[in-house]
Write a protein that holds these residues in place. Structure first.
Motif, PDB file in Angstrom:
ATOM      1  N   LEU A   1      24.376  16.738   9.206  1.00 15.44           N
ATOM      2  CA  LEU A   1      23.999  16.153  10.492  1.00 15.44           C
ATOM      3  C   LEU A   1      22.932  17.005  11.174  1.00 15.44           C
ATOM      4  CD1 LEU A   1      24.320  14.202  12.873  1.00 15.44           C
ATOM      5  CD2 LEU A   1      26.296  15.571  13.615  1.00 15.44           C
ATOM      6  N   ALA A   2      23.164  18.311  11.235  1.00 22.94           N
ATOM      7  CA  ALA A   2      22.167  19.201  11.826  1.00 22.94           C
ATOM      8  C   ALA A   2      20.850  19.113  11.066  1.00 22.94           C
ATOM      9  CB  ALA A   2      22.690  20.635  11.841  1.00 22.94           C
TER      10      ALA A   2
ATOM     11  N   ASP B   1      15.345  17.504  10.594  1.00 27.70           N
ATOM     12  CA  ASP B   1      14.427  16.793   9.703  1.00 27.70           C
ATOM     13  C   ASP B   1      13.615  15.744  10.458  1.00 27.70           C
ATOM     14  OD1 ASP B   1      13.312  16.235   7.202  1.00 27.70           O
ATOM     15  OD2 ASP B   1      14.877  14.793   6.665  1.00 27.70           O
ATOM     16  N   ASN B   2      14.194  15.230  11.548  1.00 21.89           N
ATOM     17  CA  ASN B   2      13.519  14.215  12.360  1.00 21.89           C
ATOM     18  C   ASN B   2      12.928  14.794  13.643  1.00 21.89           C
ATOM     19  OD1 ASN B   2      14.001  11.249  11.239  1.00 21.89           O
ATOM     20  ND2 ASN B   2      15.838  12.441  10.772  1.00 21.89           N
ATOM     21  N   GLY B   3      12.677  16.096  13.642  1.00 19.10           N
ATOM     22  CA  GLY B   3      12.045  16.724  14.798  1.00 19.10           C
ATOM     23  C   GLY B   3      12.847  16.583  16.068  1.00 19.10           C
ATOM     24  N   PHE B   4      14.186  16.580  15.933  1.00 21.02           N
ATOM     25  CA  PHE B   4      15.091  16.417  17.065  1.00 21.02           C
ATOM     26  C   PHE B   4      14.810  15.112  17.824  1.00 21.02           C
ATOM     27  CE2 PHE B   4      14.928  20.920  16.142  1.00 21.02           C
ATOM     28  CZ  PHE B   4      16.265  21.306  16.189  1.00 21.02           C
ATOM     29  N   TYR B   5      14.162  14.168  17.155  1.00 23.05           N
ATOM     30  CA  TYR B   5      13.840  12.863  17.730  1.00 23.05           C
ATOM     31  C   TYR B   5      13.043  12.982  19.029  1.00 23.05           C
ATOM     32  CZ  TYR B   5      17.493  11.549  14.420  1.00 23.05           C
ATOM     33  OH  TYR B   5      18.257  11.392  13.285  1.00 23.05           O
ATOM     34  N   GLY B   6      12.360  14.111  19.183  1.00 24.57           N
ATOM     35  CA  GLY B   6      11.548  14.317  20.379  1.00 24.57           C
ATOM     36  C   GLY B   6      12.346  14.592  21.640  1.00 24.57           C
ATOM     37  N   ALA B   7      13.618  14.957  21.485  1.00 27.50           N
ATOM     38  CA  ALA B   7      14.483  15.131  22.655  1.00 27.50           C
ATOM     39  C   ALA B   7      14.339  16.515  23.280  1.00 27.50           C
ATOM     40  CB  ALA B   7      15.945  14.907  22.259  1.00 27.50           C
ATOM     41  N   ALA B   8      14.609  16.578  24.582  1.00 24.63           N
ATOM     42  CA  ALA B   8      14.700  17.848  25.297  1.00 24.63           C
ATOM     43  C   ALA B   8      16.134  18.341  25.351  1.00 24.63           C
ATOM     44  CB  ALA B   8      14.145  17.699  26.713  1.00 24.63           C
TER      45      ALA B   8
END
Length: 355
Positions: free
Chosen positions: A166-167, A172-179
């Motif tokens: 999961l981590a 892998d997805n760049g934290f989905y762009g989240a802050a």
């Protein structure tokens, strides 16, 4: 042949249990007999039962082979077993393996793809089931194995593999762009193992938990902030990913009200109670999918190496977060099942049963 036993639960009422005595079957060519030795019980095992029909978990250990009707099921467990008889030349009696086991004294397997790391069960009824659950790792060929850490492997390995993958998917997805990354059921083993892997690598990590688990969860040090479910309204409003491990509809609803379109990703990871959460989420995380991706990119040895390195980092600290409660015998297994099913196990406690 020696006597055997099976603990089964009613598929329609998981709190109803029964014991069945029997005789361990004689082996056919190509089969081996495992004696189930030491297993763990966590909320993950309850998840297998809750999703037993939809995810086919009941099919791994068919009840009819043990004289039980279809209304009964054997909750899958993780732990260690010993090969006590073998009709497979490459699999020797006395070998100790880690893997997916029934709530019973014995298991007949059909070892396939045998090598130094262990084997896979190629029994016909398991051929179409998710392959990660069919692997049995030999303690002598497992880079993550240490004799003094068996109980940690029993309680955490399958959960930590989910957490690790999961981590990895989030990174892998760049934290989905989240802050910010918000995790429910933050006191659960899967959640805090994921947080351990992610802490300091990207967005702010916020754990949500019940008021009674606030102190424990904050003491772990792997979240930047830990809040009660009642305090969702104080979260910073910014691009946020929600990893849902609790399955509580009220938590998702509160986050959606508070964050609006700043909730950029809503991912169901599993459940630690009995409320399925997959339908309400935007997407579902399933560890074998990310595992297949990384196996193709890194190879099996590369994936094993990365997992082992992460596991060693985790085990260096997790023993200080856990009190292992060891029971003995089938009745202790039933008692542990009922306690975990009822949600009566404190987050610091891990149930291990020596059979």
């Amino acid at each position: 042949m020696p006597a055997s036993w099976t603990l089964a639960v009613a598929r329609g009422d998981l709190g109803r249990t029964t014991f069945v005595d029997g005789v361990t079957p004689a082996l056919s060519d190509g089969e081996a007999l495992l004696r189930v030795d030491r297993v763990g019980l966590t909320a993950n095992n309850v998840t297998y039962a809750v999703l037993g029909d939809s995810m086919r978990y009941w099919q791994f250990f068919p009840p009819d082979a043990r004289g039980l009707g279809p209304q009964w099921g054997l909750p899958p467990l993780w732990g260690f077993a010993e090969v006590i008889a073998s009709a497979v030349p490459e699999v020797a009696a006395g070998q100790r393996v880690y893997g997916y086991l029934p709530s019973a004294g014995h298991l007949v397997v059909r070892p396939h793809r045998v090598d130094a790391s262990g084997f896979r069960d190629a029994s016909r009824h398991r051929a179409e089931l998710p392959s990660p659950y069919n692997a049995y790792r030999s303690t002598t060929g497992d880079s993550a194995y240490r004799p003094d850490q068996e109980d940690l492997l029993i309680l955490f390995r399958p959960l930590f593999f989910t957490s690790f993958m999961l981590a990895d998917q989030v990174v892998d997805n760049g934290f989905y762009g989240a802050a910010s990354l918000v995790m429910s059921s933050a006191s659960s083993k899967t959640a805090y193992a994921t947080a351990f892997e992610l802490h300091g690598r990207g967005p702010r990590l916020v754990g949500l938990t019940s008021p009674g688990n606030l102190a424990f969860t904050r003491s772990l040090g792997c979240y930047d902030e830990v809040l009660s479910y009642d305090d969702i309204g104080v979260l910073d409003v910014g691009p946020t990913v929600y990893l849902d491990l609790s399955g509580a509809p009220s938590t998702r609803a509160a986050l959606r009200r508070h964050l609006g379109d700043q909730l950029v990703r809503d991912i169901a990871v599993g459940l630690t109670n009995q409320t399925p959460n997959a339908d309400a989420a935007e997407e579902v995380f399933f560890a074998p999918v990310q595992m297949r991706k990384r196996s193709q990119e890194w190879g099996r040895e590369g994936l094993d190496q990365r997992f082992t390195e992460a596991w060693q980092r985790f085990t260096a600290v997790v023993s200080g977060w856990l009190d292992v409660r060891v029971g003995a015998g089938p009745e202790a297994l039933r008692n542990a099942w009922l306690e975990v099913l009822g949600g009566r196990t404190p987050p610091r406690v891990g149930h291990v049963v020596q059979l």
